[in-house]
Every structure is written in structure tokens, then in C-alpha cells.
Design an enzyme around this catalytic site. Sequence first.
Site, PDB file in Angstrom:
ATOM      1  N   CYS A 233      -4.188  -1.120  -2.415  1.00 38.24           N
ATOM      2  CA  CYS A 233      -4.256   0.333  -2.594  1.00 38.24           C
ATOM      3  C   CYS A 233      -5.060   0.599  -3.859  1.00 38.24           C
ATOM      4  O   CYS A 233      -4.707   0.094  -4.937  1.00 38.24           O
ATOM      5  CB  CYS A 233      -2.841   0.901  -2.729  1.00 38.24           C
ATOM      6  SG  CYS A 233      -2.755   2.641  -3.191  1.00 38.24           S
TER       7      CYS A 233
ATOM      8  N   CYS B 163     -11.579   3.215  -0.936  1.00 33.13           N
ATOM      9  CA  CYS B 163     -10.280   3.588  -0.383  1.00 33.13           C
ATOM     10  C   CYS B 163     -10.106   2.786   0.890  1.00 33.13           C
ATOM     11  O   CYS B 163     -11.039   2.691   1.703  1.00 33.13           O
ATOM     12  CB  CYS B 163     -10.200   5.083  -0.088  1.00 33.13           C
ATOM     13  SG  CYS B 163      -8.674   5.579   0.760  1.00 33.13           S
TER      14      CYS B 163
ATOM     15  N   ASP C 269       0.854  -1.184   0.000  1.00 34.38           N
ATOM     16  CA  ASP C 269       0.000   0.000   0.000  1.00 34.38           C
ATOM     17  C   ASP C 269       0.893   1.237   0.000  1.00 34.38           C
ATOM     18  O   ASP C 269       2.064   1.170   0.414  1.00 34.38           O
ATOM     19  CB  ASP C 269      -0.920   0.020   1.214  1.00 34.38           C
ATOM     20  CG  ASP C 269      -1.896   1.200   1.179  1.00 34.38           C
ATOM     21  OD1 ASP C 269      -2.652   1.309   0.193  1.00 34.38           O
ATOM     22  OD2 ASP C 269      -1.883   2.015   2.111  1.00 34.38           O
ATOM     23  N   SER C 270       0.327   2.341  -0.424  1.00 35.82           N
ATOM     24  CA  SER C 270       1.085   3.590  -0.407  1.00 35.82           C
ATOM     25  C   SER C 270       1.341   4.060   1.023  1.00 35.82           C
ATOM     26  O   SER C 270       2.211   4.899   1.249  1.00 35.82           O
ATOM     27  CB  SER C 270       0.332   4.679  -1.183  1.00 35.82           C
ATOM     28  OG  SER C 270      -0.944   4.901  -0.620  1.00 35.82           O
TER      29      SER C 270
ATOM     30  N   HIS D 293      -8.577   3.339   3.551  1.00 35.23           N
ATOM     31  CA  HIS D 293      -8.658   4.086   4.815  1.00 35.23           C
ATOM     32  C   HIS D 293     -10.098   4.186   5.321  1.00 35.23           C
ATOM     33  O   HIS D 293     -10.326   4.324   6.526  1.00 35.23           O
ATOM     34  CB  HIS D 293      -8.141   5.517   4.637  1.00 35.23           C
ATOM     35  CG  HIS D 293      -6.660   5.660   4.626  1.00 35.23           C
ATOM     36  ND1 HIS D 293      -5.881   5.220   3.582  1.00 35.23           N
ATOM     37  CD2 HIS D 293      -5.802   6.203   5.525  1.00 35.23           C
ATOM     38  CE1 HIS D 293      -4.608   5.498   3.849  1.00 35.23           C
ATOM     39  NE2 HIS D 293      -4.535   6.084   5.013  1.00 35.23           N
TER      40      HIS D 293
ATOM     41  N   GLU E  11      -5.606   9.541   9.222  1.00 36.48           N
ATOM     42  CA  GLU E  11      -4.198   9.418   9.625  1.00 36.48           C
ATOM     43  C   GLU E  11      -3.824  10.392  10.749  1.00 36.48           C
ATOM     44  O   GLU E  11      -2.829  10.175  11.442  1.00 36.48           O
ATOM     45  CB  GLU E  11      -3.288   9.594   8.416  1.00 36.48           C
ATOM     46  CG  GLU E  11      -3.459   8.460   7.402  1.00 36.48           C
ATOM     47  CD  GLU E  11      -2.315   8.368   6.430  1.00 36.48           C
ATOM     48  OE1 GLU E  11      -1.448   9.266   6.428  1.00 36.48           O
ATOM     49  OE2 GLU E  11      -2.286   7.388   5.660  1.00 36.48           O
TER      50      GLU E  11
END
Length: 273
Positions: free
Chosen positions: A73, A192, A10-11, A194, A158
Site C-alpha cells: 500500500c 497506487c 493493504d488498506s 489499484h 472498486e
Amino acid sequence: MKKGPIGIFDSGYGGLTVFQEIESRLPQYDFVYLGDNARVPYGTRSFETVYQYTWECVQHLFAMDCNLVVLACNTASAKALRSIQQNNLPLFDLDKRVLGVIRPTAEVVGAYTKTRKIGILATQGTVSSLSYVIEINKFFPDIQVFQEACPLWVPLVESNEFNTPGADYFIEKNLDNLFKQSPDIDTVVLACTHYPLLINSIKKFLPDGVRLVSQGKLVAESLEDYLERHTQLRDFCSLGTRRDFYTTGAADDFNEKATLFLGHGVESKHLPL
């Protein structure tokens, strides 16, 4: 080939939500996770840059004996996966495999909708790529796909601000924008990795009767099916309890934020590029 772990890329941190679902469904395998935190975010970068970064990291996972790598991702899956599969792997190693997260979602999402109208919530990069529109329409030409970019959702997660009134404001705003495109949307995909951390807040502003689809479980189910159908590759995925975490950023930062996604601590290692 020698046996090796399944690689998860993942990024940054979001792919940990996919890793968690895969590990839960396939606990018998070894895993290596790599987050390219030093160069995040990918969502605003060009196709060429995302491709270069992703392929570089995939090669690092190959060097760790991973024969199968999952791009956990959406941006990397949208902007890099096809080039890697079609251009790099035939020249690099025909026995290696790289999979993404978009196709497993697109293959099954038609079973969730009755109105045949689906909403996609994603980063700007994934929305601009039109990957979900293209892939879903390959399997379900009758489905209309509506997209909404949510550029602030990843920073909210984040920075551990996802359970705040500020987060609620932006979530409500983006959902309003999505349903203005079509009030008949009955299924919304969190495109996504996240976004699962925002599920409780999203549900507060989601219209009654709308189904929310998170990718991790679908990707894990798809991977299990893939390994059952590709037994030769499966036999080169090592079994055990290996759980290694690498980051191109600072290991201490990764360890701290990974707790938000996994609910427990990890001991990662720095991977210099």
C-alpha cells in the site's frame, strides 16, 4: 522464531495486484493477505491515523506467525513504514521485518528515463507525503519528479467502472494535468496498487514514447533479492501452498471484489479489530 508465511498488507484491495506479482515470482512460499477494508480509504487520513491502523494490522500478521510483512500500500508505505521500522520493531521484535513498495520503485526508476523527468500518479495522501520525490532524489538527484493526485481512480476501480467513458474522462484529465507540469516527462509511475487495472485506459491517453511503470513486478523482484541477501530471515519463511485472505470488512464483499484484481475467486475470513 518459528517458520511462518509472508504477510501482505493493504488498506483494501489494491495490494492484491502486488500479491499476485509476488506469488508469481515466489510461488514456493506461504502467504497471508490482510486488507483493512473496514477503515478504507487511507489516502485521505492523517499520518498518525494511517500509522496507527497500519501498525495494528501488522501486529495481527505477526500474530499469524508472519516474520516478514510487505506493506503493499503506497499510503501506508509513505505514512507509516518508517515509524514502524524505527520505533516499533526495535521494541517489539528485532527479528521481524516490515518492507514497503516505495523504495523498490525509487531504487530502479532512474533506469527507465532518458529525459530525467518522471511523473507520479497517486492518491492525494501519497502525493502530499512527497515520499516519491524524496526517495527518488536520494538515488537519482538529477531526476525531476512531477506528481498528480488522482482521487477518483480508486473508486472507479472498486465500483467496477474502470472500463467506461466516465473513467476515460477522469484519466485523460489527470494525465493532461500531469503533462502540463512538464511535456518532457518520459516515464510515468503508477504509484497506487489499484491503478494497474486502469492500464489499458491510461495507455489510450499517454503521449507516444512515454513509458508506464507498474509497481508489482518491481516489488516482487526486490523482495526476491532481499530474501537472497537475508538468508536467515528467508529460512523462517515457510514453504508451501498456503494462501489465506483476511479482511476487516465483510468477507463476502472482499471475495467478490478480489476477483476483479486476481481474475479468480478467493475465500476470505473476517478479522475483527
